[in-house]
Design an enzyme around this catalytic site. Structure first.
Site, PDB file in Angstrom:
ATOM      1  N   LYS A  49      -5.878   5.958 -20.492  1.00 20.51           N
ATOM      2  CA  LYS A  49      -5.046   6.037 -21.817  1.00 20.51           C
ATOM      3  C   LYS A  49      -4.526   5.426 -22.546  1.00 20.51           C
ATOM      4  O   LYS A  49      -3.885   5.262 -23.675  1.00 20.51           O
ATOM      5  CB  LYS A  49      -3.961   7.191 -21.114  1.00 20.51           C
ATOM      6  CG  LYS A  49      -4.628   8.663 -20.410  1.00 20.51           C
ATOM      7  CD  LYS A  49      -5.621   9.229 -21.131  1.00 20.51           C
ATOM      8  CE  LYS A  49      -6.188  10.466 -20.471  1.00 20.51           C
ATOM      9  NZ  LYS A  49      -6.640  10.303 -19.089  1.00 20.51           N
ATOM     10  N   TYR A 263     -10.277  22.141 -11.342  1.00 20.42           N
ATOM     11  CA  TYR A 263      -9.646  20.959 -11.771  1.00 20.42           C
ATOM     12  C   TYR A 263      -8.609  20.421 -10.713  1.00 20.42           C
ATOM     13  O   TYR A 263      -7.735  21.526 -10.189  1.00 20.42           O
ATOM     14  CB  TYR A 263      -8.666  21.150 -13.131  1.00 20.42           C
ATOM     15  CG  TYR A 263      -7.831  20.032 -13.418  1.00 20.42           C
ATOM     16  CD1 TYR A 263      -8.464  18.850 -14.299  1.00 20.42           C
ATOM     17  CD2 TYR A 263      -6.426  19.887 -12.861  1.00 20.42           C
ATOM     18  CE1 TYR A 263      -7.726  17.781 -14.569  1.00 20.42           C
ATOM     19  CE2 TYR A 263      -5.799  18.889 -13.366  1.00 20.42           C
ATOM     20  CZ  TYR A 263      -6.331  17.856 -14.160  1.00 20.42           C
ATOM     21  OH  TYR A 263      -5.444  16.671 -14.516  1.00 20.42           O
ATOM     22  N   TYR A 289     -10.181  12.708 -11.109  1.00 19.39           N
ATOM     23  CA  TYR A 289     -11.164  12.333 -12.345  1.00 19.39           C
ATOM     24  C   TYR A 289     -12.380  11.303 -11.894  1.00 19.39           C
ATOM     25  O   TYR A 289     -13.546  11.740 -11.805  1.00 19.39           O
ATOM     26  CB  TYR A 289     -10.483  11.740 -13.462  1.00 19.39           C
ATOM     27  CG  TYR A 289      -9.364  12.363 -14.261  1.00 19.39           C
ATOM     28  CD1 TYR A 289     -10.079  13.378 -15.162  1.00 19.39           C
ATOM     29  CD2 TYR A 289      -8.123  12.570 -13.829  1.00 19.39           C
ATOM     30  CE1 TYR A 289      -8.939  14.357 -15.883  1.00 19.39           C
ATOM     31  CE2 TYR A 289      -7.390  13.494 -14.431  1.00 19.39           C
ATOM     32  CZ  TYR A 289      -7.711  14.249 -15.455  1.00 19.39           C
ATOM     33  OH  TYR A 289      -6.745  14.950 -16.225  1.00 19.39           O
TER      34      TYR A 289
HETATM   35  C1  LIG Z   1      -7.631  11.455 -18.579  1.00 22.98           C
HETATM   36  C2  LIG Z   1      -8.552  10.790 -17.462  1.00 22.98           C
HETATM   37  C3  LIG Z   1     -10.081  10.765 -17.326  1.00 22.98           C
HETATM   38  C4  LIG Z   1     -10.640  11.730 -18.647  1.00 22.98           C
HETATM   39  O1  LIG Z   1     -10.689  11.111 -20.019  1.00 22.98           O
HETATM   40  P1  LIG Z   1     -10.522  12.193 -21.087  1.00 22.98           P
HETATM   41  O2  LIG Z   1     -10.457  11.215 -22.253  1.00 22.98           O
HETATM   42  O3  LIG Z   1      -9.366  13.064 -20.806  1.00 22.98           O
HETATM   43  O4  LIG Z   1     -11.716  12.974 -21.181  1.00 22.98           O
HETATM   44  C5  LIG Z   1     -10.701  10.178 -16.773  1.00 22.98           C
HETATM   45  N1  LIG Z   1     -10.135   9.543 -15.580  1.00 22.98           N
HETATM   46  C6  LIG Z   1      -8.727   9.418 -15.445  1.00 22.98           C
HETATM   47  C7  LIG Z   1      -8.514   8.858 -14.287  1.00 22.98           C
HETATM   48  C8  LIG Z   1      -8.060  10.142 -16.359  1.00 22.98           C
HETATM   49  O5  LIG Z   1      -6.561   9.896 -16.269  1.00 22.98           O
END
Ligand SMILES: *Cc1c(COP(=O)(O)O)cnc(C)c1O
Length: 336
Positions: A49, A263, A289
Site C-alpha cells: 500500500k 477471505y 494475502y
Molecule cells: C492489500 C494487500 C494485497 C492485495 O493487493 P491489492 O492491490 O489490494 O490487490 C496483497 N498483499 C498484502 C499483504 C496486502 O496487504
C-alpha cells in the site's frame, strides 16, 4: 510512460530489492524463483500500500485535506500503512474496520495491524461484515465535513487509478532492475485483493510494451469477478498514464484456487507455504494475502507449470504484521 507528471509524496524506500531465492528454488526443483521485496517499503513495516499511498497522499495534500479516511478488514495492512502515512505528513487518520473475519484468536481485534493503527493515533470504528464499506467511508467523510474537517477518502486497499499508479511505477522499477542485471523475467506472481496492485502492474507493463505475464492469486473473489475488477481498473489506469490502445483482457490472469474457505480464513497450503519460505529463506509472508499467493506459486511449480530454465518473480506484497494476529496457526514447537 512518464510518471513524474503525477504528484507524488515520497513515503517508502525505493527501489525495493529484487533477490534470487536459491535455497527455495533448490528445494522446489523447478524454475529459478526471485522475489521482489515490496514487504520492505519501510513505512511502519512496509507493504504494497505504500506505493499507492505516495500518489494518493500527494493528491490529498494538493486538495488541502486535513484527514485521511479509509476502510478495510480488521487486520488491514492498508489501514496500517495509511495510518503511518498520515502520521508522516501530519494529517489525521480515521479508519473503518469491517468485522469480516470473526473466528480467529482472542487477539485478532487488538494485535498485529490493529495495535499499530492505534499506536499511530488512527481513529478506528468497527463495522459488522457485509456492509458496502466504501459507502460507509463516504458517510463518515460527510459527517466529518459537517464538523468542519477536510477529509480525503481513500478507497479500500487504495485501489483506484491514482493508487494504481504506484504499481505502474513498480512495473517500471522491476523491469529496470531486470534489464540492468541482464535478467529475462518470464512470469510475475502475487496475491490480488482490491485489485490495484495487479491493475497497476499490468497497466505499467502494457504502457512499456513489456510482455511479462502476471498471475494474481485471488484471496477473496471468484476468478471471473476478480478478472473483471482488475481489468476495469487496469484500463482506467492505462488511460490515466496515457498508454496507447486498448489494454487486452487476456493480460489479466487470475487464479482462485487458493482462497480456501474465504477471505482471511487459513488454508493448509498457506500455512505450509509460509513455513517453507521462512525456513528456507528467512522471509516472512502473511496469512491473508502473500501466504496464499505464495502457496499458489508453489502449487504451480509442483504442477510443472514452469520450465526449469524459466525465471519467476514473486512480488512480496508484505503483511507479516498480521502473523501476530494468527499466532495460533504457527505455534508448532512446544517449549521443552
Ligand atoms: C492489500 C494487500 C494485497 C492485495 O493487493 P491489492 O492491490 O489490494 O490487490 C496483497 N498483499 C498484502 C499483504 C496486502 O496487504
Amino acid at each position: 510512460m512518464h510518471l513524474a507528471r503525477f504528484p507524488r509524496y515520497r513515503l517508502g524506500h525505493f527501489p525495493t530489492p529484487l533477490e534470487r531465492l536459491d535455497r527455495l528454488s533448490a528445494v522446489l526443483g523447478g524454475p529459478e524463483i526471485w522475489i521482489k521485496r515490496d514487504d520492505c517499503t519501510g513505512l511502519a513495516s512496509g507493504g504494497n500500500k505504500t506505493r499507492k499511498l505516495e500518489f494518493l497522499v500527494a493528491e490529498a495534500l494538493a486538495q488541502g485535506a486535513d484527514t485521511l479516511v479509509t476502510q478495510g478488514a480488521t487486520q488491514s495492512n492498508h489501514v496500517r500503512q495509511t495510518a503511518a502515512a498520515a502520521a508522516r505528513v501530519g494529517l489525521h487518520c480515521h479508519a473503518l474496520l469491517e468485522r469480516r473475519v470473526t473466528n480467529q484468536g482472542a487477539e485478532y481485534e487488538t494485535a498485529g495491524n490493529v495495535l499499530l493503527d492505534v499506536m499511530m493515533e488512527c481513529r478506528i470504528d468497527f463495522r459488522p461484515a457485509g456492509l458496502d464499506m466504501n459507502a460507509e467511508a463516504a458517510m463518515l467523510a460527510e459527517t466529518l465535513r459537517s464538523q468542519g474537517c477536510k477529509p480525503y477518502v481513500i478507497p479500500g486497499g487504495g485501489s483506484n487509478p491514482v493508487g494504481a499508479l504506484g504499481y505502474a511505477a513498480c512495473a517500471e522499477e522491476l523491469i529496470g532492475q531486470a534489464d540492468a542485471a541482464g535478467l529475462r523475467i518470464d512470469h510475475i506472481v502475487h496475491a490480488t485483493g482490491s485489485a490495484g496492485t495487479q491493475a497497476g502492474l499490468v497497466a505499467g507493463l502494457f504502457a512499456m510494451n513489456a510482455p511479462v505475464p502476471v498471475t494474481g492469486f485471488s484471496v477473496r473473489a471468484p476468478r471471473p469477478r476478480q478478472i473483471d475488477t482488475v481489468h476495469a481498473l487496469a484500463v482506467q489506469t492505462a488511460e490515466l498514464i496515457g498508454a496507447r490502445g486498448e489494454l487486452p483482457r487476456d493480460m489479466v490472469m487470475v487464479r482462485d484456487d487458493q482462497v480456501g474457505p474465504g477471505y482471511g480464513q487459513p488454508t493448509e497450503a498457506m500455512i505450509e507455504a509460509i513455513l517453507l519460505l521462512a525456513q528456507t529463506e528467512g522471509i516472512l509472508l502473511d496469512p491473508v494475502y502473500s501466504g496464499k499467493g505464495f502457496a499458489g506459486l508453489v502449487a504451480l511449480v509442483r504442477a510443472g507449470a514452469f520450465a526449469k530454465s524459466e525465471r519467476v518473480v514473486f512480488l512480496h506484497t508484505g503483511g507479516s504484521v498480521a502473523l501476530f494476529a494468527y499466532g495460533h496457526l504457527f505455534q508448532t514447537q512446544k517449549a521443552a
